[in-house]
Design a protein around this motif. Sequence first.
Motif, short mmCIF file in Angstrom:
data_model
loop_
_atom_site.label_atom_id
_atom_site.label_comp_id
_atom_site.label_asym_id
_atom_site.label_seq_id
_atom_site.Cartn_x
_atom_site.Cartn_y
_atom_site.Cartn_z
N GLY A 152 0.87 -1.14 0.03
CA GLY A 152 0.05 0.12 0.05
C GLY A 152 0.99 1.19 -0.15
N GLY A 153 2.02 1.16 -0.34
CA GLY A 153 2.80 2.28 -0.23
C GLY A 153 4.41 1.98 -0.80
N GLY A 154 4.94 3.24 -1.31
CA GLY A 154 6.14 2.91 -1.90
C GLY A 154 7.50 2.49 -0.81
N HIS A 155 8.30 1.69 -1.23
CA HIS A 155 9.45 1.27 -0.77
C HIS A 155 9.50 1.16 0.56
CE1 HIS A 155 10.75 4.13 -4.10
NE2 HIS A 155 11.68 3.22 -4.52
N PRO A 156 8.92 -0.21 0.84
CA PRO A 156 8.76 -0.69 2.40
C PRO A 156 10.61 -1.06 2.74
CG PRO A 156 8.18 -2.23 0.39
CD PRO A 156 8.30 -1.15 -0.22
N ALA A 157 10.79 -0.54 3.89
CA ALA A 157 11.96 -0.57 4.21
C ALA A 157 12.21 -1.39 5.59
CB ALA A 157 12.75 0.74 4.73
N HIS A 158 10.97 -1.82 6.28
CA HIS A 158 11.40 -2.62 7.08
C HIS A 158 10.13 -3.46 7.61
CE1 HIS A 158 11.69 -3.69 11.51
NE2 HIS A 158 12.92 -3.67 11.40
N ILE A 159 10.19 -4.70 8.24
CA ILE A 159 9.05 -5.54 8.55
C ILE A 159 9.25 -6.35 9.62
CG2 ILE A 159 9.83 -7.47 7.04
CD1 ILE A 159 6.81 -7.62 6.41
N THR A 160 8.20 -6.62 10.49
CA THR A 160 8.38 -7.44 12.01
C THR A 160 7.14 -8.01 12.26
OG1 THR A 160 9.16 -7.14 14.24
CG2 THR A 160 7.45 -5.53 13.26
N ILE A 161 7.35 -9.30 12.55
CA ILE A 161 6.31 -10.22 12.94
C ILE A 161 6.10 -9.97 14.51
CG2 ILE A 161 5.54 -12.53 13.05
CD1 ILE A 161 7.25 -13.11 10.47
N ASP A 162 4.98 -9.94 14.88
CA ASP A 162 4.51 -10.00 16.24
C ASP A 162 4.80 -11.23 17.03
OD1 ASP A 162 1.80 -11.16 17.49
OD2 ASP A 162 2.11 -11.20 15.31
N GLU A 163 5.38 -11.06 18.45
CA GLU A 163 5.65 -12.50 19.19
C GLU A 163 4.84 -13.47 19.06
OE1 GLU A 163 7.79 -9.89 22.74
OE2 GLU A 163 5.73 -10.69 23.12
N ASP A 164 3.47 -13.52 18.78
CA ASP A 164 2.57 -14.49 18.62
C ASP A 164 2.45 -15.09 17.08
OD1 ASP A 164 2.08 -14.24 21.28
OD2 ASP A 164 0.29 -12.95 21.00
N GLY A 165 3.05 -14.26 16.23
CA GLY A 165 3.12 -15.05 14.91
C GLY A 165 1.88 -14.56 14.24
N GLN A 166 1.16 -13.96 14.51
CA GLN A 166 -0.21 -13.42 13.76
C GLN A 166 -0.14 -12.52 12.80
OE1 GLN A 166 -3.92 -13.75 16.66
NE2 GLN A 166 -2.44 -13.35 17.97
N TRP A 167 0.40 -11.49 13.07
CA TRP A 167 0.54 -10.26 12.31
C TRP A 167 2.03 -9.79 11.56
CZ3 TRP A 167 -4.35 -9.62 11.13
CH2 TRP A 167 -5.21 -9.77 12.25
N ALA A 168 2.10 -9.32 10.53
CA ALA A 168 3.44 -8.80 10.16
C ALA A 168 3.06 -7.22 9.93
CB ALA A 168 3.58 -9.37 8.59
N ILE A 169 4.11 -6.50 10.47
CA ILE A 169 4.03 -4.85 10.41
C ILE A 169 4.92 -4.60 9.75
CG2 ILE A 169 3.87 -2.75 11.75
CD1 ILE A 169 2.88 -6.04 13.42
N SER A 170 4.63 -3.79 8.46
CA SER A 170 5.73 -3.11 7.42
C SER A 170 5.72 -1.62 7.72
CB SER A 170 5.65 -3.87 6.36
OG SER A 170 4.32 -3.58 5.61
N VAL A 171 6.69 -0.89 7.03
CA VAL A 171 6.70 0.43 7.05
C VAL A 171 7.05 0.77 5.95
CG1 VAL A 171 7.03 0.93 9.34
CG2 VAL A 171 9.04 0.72 8.16
#
Length: 344
Positions: free
Chosen positions: A87-106
Amino acid sequence: MSSTYILSGSYAAADQAGITLWALDLATGKLAKQAEVSGVERPSFLAVHPNGTSFVAVSETGDGEVAAYWLNPQKGLIQELNRQKTGGGHPAHITIDEDGQWAISVTYSGAHVTVHSLSADGSIGEMADSKRHKGSGADPERQDAAHPHSAFQLPGTNRFFVSDLGMDALVRYRLDLHAGTLEQEAVTKTAPGAGPRHLAFHPFEAFAYGVNELDSTVSVYAIHDKGLKEVQKVSTLPEHFTGTNTPAEIAVSRDGRFVYASNRGHDSIAVFRVKKGLLEPVGHADAGGAGPRHFTLVPGSPWIVIAHEESGTIAVKRIGGDGMPGETADVAETVAPVCVRLLK
């Protein structure tokens, strides 16, 4: 032979091997290539799922994507599962929450913080939420607009801190673990022109450490009620260095005794001793290559693994009892590596 596994991401083109799986010999520090995969352009930043059998990667392009992979490190297998738009240009980082349910990217250019669901097999589901940052900073070239650069989870909570280089701010979000939606709770401002990039948390003390890309500093934050308050700021550079430099990564040793930050330009690893949460400079170690964009500390071993974007190498260096990286145990060549992740 005792070994562990490292994944590297890169700025490779889609027809190049952009993601590589390495076996790291814990006795010798030697790297051995186990598998590699192509097909994704600029698969720069990676996050490993808590299940240890899947991971996600961002495709850092103008039309950004996140891709999910299954892997079997013992057999040297990597297989793409699926992809979704960021949903946006040049994603620079991603993390997965401790429970493995969600991926959060910027997305650095798009200024979005985006949440995707994750299935049990590690594949990426639909976008659950996306928040857009708006703002600017003191540097007219680098801070013309908001540029979120990373998202890190405060351990043991559902709070995430997004370091926004363009806004000189760390934005705290609450993640609804059932719906995958984000609620902005607070904003911590840095010094004007600091350019916050990445964040690391002390393993057992209520402190966080943020590396600032534009003014080559580390900010020390005391954590109060899941919020941050800056209590110290130290340079990542030697006193008389006058060249161009942009720090990139920061990490805390598993025992909480040392903090490490990488310098691109000075091409070093800055080492700090932790005393009651605050930092005392120890020195600077040669990074073993040009443009150390990312590194990882290998728990239970003396090794630090460093990815050098500019020299196209990954170096393994031995950390001494004084906390300083010294002897280089191995150097492996690969295309523009910008992330190295330890398999859980």
